[in-house]
Design a protein around this motif. Structure first.
Motif, PDB file in Angstrom:
ATOM      1  N   ILE A 110      46.561  58.702  44.378  1.00 15.09           N
ATOM      2  CA  ILE A 110      45.376  58.334  43.613  1.00 15.09           C
ATOM      3  C   ILE A 110      45.755  58.174  42.143  1.00 15.09           C
ATOM      4  N   ASP A 111      45.374  57.047  41.574  1.00 15.96           N
ATOM      5  CA  ASP A 111      45.664  56.787  40.168  1.00 15.96           C
ATOM      6  C   ASP A 111      44.624  57.496  39.318  1.00 15.96           C
ATOM      7  N   THR A 112      45.052  58.521  38.606  1.00 17.43           N
ATOM      8  CA  THR A 112      44.118  59.290  37.767  1.00 17.43           C
ATOM      9  C   THR A 112      43.985  58.720  36.363  1.00 17.43           C
ATOM     10  N   ARG A 113      44.721  57.691  36.069  1.00 16.93           N
ATOM     11  CA  ARG A 113      44.644  57.105  34.731  1.00 16.93           C
ATOM     12  C   ARG A 113      43.304  56.403  34.531  1.00 16.93           C
ATOM     13  N   ARG A 114      42.925  56.301  33.257  1.00 11.01           N
ATOM     14  CA  ARG A 114      41.718  55.581  32.899  1.00 11.01           C
ATOM     15  C   ARG A 114      42.033  54.650  31.733  1.00 11.01           C
ATOM     16  N   ARG A 115      41.459  53.454  31.784  1.00 13.53           N
ATOM     17  CA  ARG A 115      41.739  52.440  30.766  1.00 13.53           C
ATOM     18  C   ARG A 115      40.668  52.460  29.689  1.00 13.53           C
ATOM     19  N   VAL A 116      41.114  52.385  28.439  1.00 11.37           N
ATOM     20  CA  VAL A 116      40.199  52.307  27.303  1.00 11.37           C
ATOM     21  C   VAL A 116      40.600  51.137  26.414  1.00 11.37           C
ATOM     22  N   TYR A 117      39.635  50.645  25.682  1.00 12.74           N
ATOM     23  CA  TYR A 117      39.826  49.472  24.819  1.00 12.74           C
ATOM     24  C   TYR A 117      39.525  49.876  23.379  1.00 12.74           C
ATOM     25  N   VAL A 118      40.449  49.567  22.489  1.00 12.85           N
ATOM     26  CA  VAL A 118      40.266  49.852  21.062  1.00 12.85           C
ATOM     27  C   VAL A 118      39.634  48.617  20.432  1.00 12.85           C
ATOM     28  N   VAL A 119      38.436  48.800  19.869  1.00 10.41           N
ATOM     29  CA  VAL A 119      37.635  47.678  19.393  1.00 10.41           C
ATOM     30  C   VAL A 119      37.266  47.889  17.927  1.00 10.41           C
ATOM     31  N   LEU A 120      37.366  46.821  17.153  1.00  2.00           N
ATOM     32  CA  LEU A 120      37.008  46.847  15.734  1.00  2.00           C
ATOM     33  C   LEU A 120      35.765  46.001  15.526  1.00  2.00           C
ATOM     34  N   ARG A 121      34.841  46.516  14.722  1.00  2.96           N
ATOM     35  CA  ARG A 121      33.615  45.794  14.422  1.00  2.96           C
ATOM     36  C   ARG A 121      33.359  45.787  12.921  1.00  2.96           C
ATOM     37  N   TYR A 122      32.733  44.717  12.484  1.00  2.92           N
ATOM     38  CA  TYR A 122      32.233  44.669  11.105  1.00  2.92           C
ATOM     39  C   TYR A 122      31.041  45.592  10.979  1.00  2.92           C
ATOM     40  N   ARG A 123      30.954  46.250   9.839  1.00  8.06           N
ATOM     41  CA  ARG A 123      29.819  47.120   9.566  1.00  8.06           C
ATOM     42  C   ARG A 123      29.465  47.018   8.091  1.00  8.06           C
ATOM     43  N   ALA A 124      28.197  46.825   7.810  1.00  7.34           N
ATOM     44  CA  ALA A 124      27.715  46.789   6.427  1.00  7.34           C
ATOM     45  C   ALA A 124      27.088  48.138   6.100  1.00  7.34           C
ATOM     46  N   CYS A 125      27.469  48.689   4.952  1.00  7.00           N
ATOM     47  CA  CYS A 125      26.957  49.990   4.531  1.00  7.00           C
ATOM     48  C   CYS A 125      26.222  49.842   3.202  1.00  7.00           C
ATOM     49  N   LEU A 126      25.054  50.456   3.092  1.00  5.08           N
ATOM     50  CA  LEU A 126      24.298  50.471   1.846  1.00  5.08           C
ATOM     51  C   LEU A 126      24.699  51.703   1.057  1.00  5.08           C
ATOM     52  N   THR A 127      25.064  51.515  -0.216  1.00 10.23           N
ATOM     53  CA  THR A 127      25.581  52.621  -1.027  1.00 10.23           C
ATOM     54  C   THR A 127      24.960  52.602  -2.422  1.00 10.23           C
ATOM     55  N   GLU A 128      25.293  53.648  -3.198  1.00 14.25           N
ATOM     56  CA  GLU A 128      24.935  53.794  -4.609  1.00 14.25           C
ATOM     57  C   GLU A 128      23.429  53.713  -4.836  1.00 14.25           C
ATOM     58  N   GLN A 129      22.768  54.822  -4.528  1.00 14.35           N
ATOM     59  CA  GLN A 129      21.320  54.906  -4.736  1.00 14.35           C
ATOM     60  C   GLN A 129      21.000  54.887  -6.240  1.00 14.35           C
ATOM     61  N   VAL A 130      20.009  54.111  -6.591  1.00 20.60           N
ATOM     62  CA  VAL A 130      19.554  54.032  -7.986  1.00 20.60           C
ATOM     63  C   VAL A 130      18.028  54.162  -8.005  1.00 20.60           C
ATOM     64  N   PRO A 131      17.461  54.579  -9.132  1.00 20.35           N
ATOM     65  CA  PRO A 131      15.993  54.681  -9.218  1.00 20.35           C
ATOM     66  C   PRO A 131      15.336  53.328  -8.962  1.00 20.35           C
ATOM     67  N   ALA A 132      14.201  53.380  -8.274  1.00 21.51           N
ATOM     68  CA  ALA A 132      13.484  52.153  -7.934  1.00 21.51           C
ATOM     69  C   ALA A 132      12.001  52.339  -8.209  1.00 21.51           C
ATOM     70  N   ILE A 133      11.313  51.251  -8.504  1.00 25.28           N
ATOM     71  CA  ILE A 133       9.869  51.290  -8.703  1.00 25.28           C
ATOM     72  C   ILE A 133       9.200  51.515  -7.350  1.00 25.28           C
ATOM     73  N   THR A 134       8.269  52.437  -7.285  1.00 22.70           N
ATOM     74  CA  THR A 134       7.629  52.785  -6.024  1.00 22.70           C
ATOM     75  C   THR A 134       6.131  52.521  -6.075  1.00 22.70           C
ATOM     76  N   GLN A 135       5.563  52.411  -4.883  1.00 18.77           N
ATOM     77  CA  GLN A 135       4.121  52.292  -4.768  1.00 18.77           C
ATOM     78  C   GLN A 135       3.473  53.645  -5.009  1.00 18.77           C
ATOM     79  N   PRO A 136       2.215  53.661  -5.445  1.00 18.30           N
ATOM     80  CA  PRO A 136       1.521  54.943  -5.631  1.00 18.30           C
ATOM     81  C   PRO A 136       1.495  55.741  -4.329  1.00 18.30           C
ATOM     82  N   CYS A 137       1.611  57.061  -4.462  1.00 21.72           N
ATOM     83  CA  CYS A 137       1.554  57.989  -3.327  1.00 21.72           C
ATOM     84  C   CYS A 137       2.747  57.851  -2.394  1.00 21.72           C
TER      85      CYS A 137
END
Length: 414
Positions: A133-160
């Motif tokens: 019995i083959d006990t090996r298991r196959r896996v795939y190394v996959v790369l994906r693009y990812r966009a990250c939001l960074t550097e929080q700054v003060p923003a104008i907000t709605q009341p409440c």
């Protein structure tokens, strides 16, 4: 940006791309006193960003540009996968940059739920039959693009608004996500053109290309900016074996296969390979090729002989000069035949090779040739050990030797 080592890492996450949806064919038109808002500046950015992606995907394709080699660090008690720094372009034309080496500890993978999703590697038809019995298991190394939001700054907000509403990310960081997956990436629905998969291709190359361009049989290019963001890149395939009963850790069940990835070589590289000559800027090491002839009568001890100077683009390795490496022939007009002449001395110089040839002095108008070996056991080598690659101007694949025959008429130089 890199993949963390928590247990849930093995299920990839899909991240939205803030550049989509958009339109790469609409840009702002400015006028004096025009009021501009955030959406206007976003439209401006998307115009250039999405056009760049359209250019990448439509005119270049996708795959590894450089780097991103997947390797391993294995000991008796641990197994860590590594991915070197590098750059790729995904099927949606997005640049995916890995700025530093990534390490992923998968020692305990066999004890995670992900292990149950894996399948055994395909059976090799050339391998001998076995009941084990083959006990090996196959896996795939996959790369994906990812966009990250960074550097929080003060923003104008709605009341409440809540306390967190007073901050807003001010930057978009182009990042990546490196994942292990149970199945190879499915690229169905992506605008990928592969001329090698065309059924019943025409014999003429131009016709094949024309058919591919005017009837591409792929989704329209709007897929590039419609907002459907998943475009995985397969980097490598590996097989893992469980260790222990019950399994406590995993080990490699063979070599990591990096050859399964798509490749995206630079146009310069393709041109160099296709033409066999170096097309980049001048100043690099020249190819070792024959470059010209000149002949003149000898004097003193060489009186009655002819001296021939053979030019080469690189100095010749003296140890590679043997009797069969160089031949000199003179065309005999009465017999209309080439006559081989004895070479008395062969001396390497800074600019090539100096030959002393027996056979008397030549009359004006004598046609002669020098044949230099670039192949076989007697090939001439340069000082770096590379074989002669024909004459200057010849197209010879890199690393390949080729014989050279130079013709000239005495006393002129060719």
């Amino acid at each position: 940006m890199s993949t963390p080592t928590a247990a849930n890492v093995f299920a990839p996450l899909d991240d939205l791309d803030p550049a989509t949806p958009g339109d790469p064919f609409v840009r702002l038109r400015y006028s004096y006193g025009q009021l501009l808002g955030a959406e206007d500046f976003t439209t401006e950015q998307r115009y250039f960003l999405l056009r760049s992606r359209l250019h990448n995907a439509a005119l270049h394709g996708f795959g590894t540009v450089w780097g991103l080699k997947v390797g391993s660090q294995e000991s008796e008690t641990s197994l860590t996968l590594t991915c070197e720094t590098g750059l790729a372009i995904d099927p949606l034309g997005r640049e995916v940059y890995v700025p530093q080496k990534v390490c992923l500890d998968i020692t305990g993978l066999a004890a995670s739920p992900f292990w149950g999703e894996l399948s055994a590697p395909p059976v090799d038809p050339a391998a001998p039959a076995s009941d084990a019995i083959d006990t090996r298991r196959r896996v795939y190394v996959v790369l994906r693009y990812r966009a990250c939001l960074t550097e929080q700054v003060p923003a104008i907000t709605q009341p409440c608004s809540g306390a967190d509403a007073g901050l807003s990310p001010s930057r978009v960081q182009d990042g990546y996500r490196l994942c292990l997956e149970a199945k190879a990436p499915d690229l169905t629905g992506l605008p990928i053109r592969d001329i090698t998969t065309r059924a019943n291709p025409a014999g003429d190359l131009r016709t094949r290309i024309l058919d591919q361009l005017i009837d591409p049989d792929v989704p329209p290019p709007a897929r590039l900016w419609s907002g459907a963001d998943d475009a995985p890149l397969l980097l490598a395939v590996l097989d893992l074996e469980p260790v222990g009963n019950p399994a406590e850790r995993v080990k490699l069940g063979g070599a990591i296969d990096n050859s399964v990835r798509a490749l995206l070589p630079a146009v310069q590289m393709v041109a160099d390979l296709a033409l066999g000559i170096h097309l980049e800027a001048a100043g690099g090491t020249p190819r070792f090729q024959a470059a010209g002839l000149s002949a003149h009568p000898g004097d003193g001890a060489d009186l009655g002989h002819m001296l021939i100077d053979v030019g080469t683009t690189r100095p010749i390795l003296a140890a590679s000069i043997a009797e069969p490496s160089v031949r000199v022939l003179r065309f005999d007009e009465p017999s209309k035949a080439w006559v081989s002449l004895p070479i008395l001395v062969q001396t390497p110089t800074a600019t090539g090779l100096s030959l002393t040839v027996d056979g008397g002095e030549w009359a004006a108008g004598t046609i002669y040739q020098v044949c230099l070996a670039g192949t076989g056991p007697n090939a001439l080598l340069d000082i770096d050990g590379k074989p002669l690659a024909g004459a200057v101007g010849e197209v010879v694949p890199p690393g390949t030797g080729r014989d050279a025959s130079l013709f000239a008429t005495h006393p002129t130089t060719a």
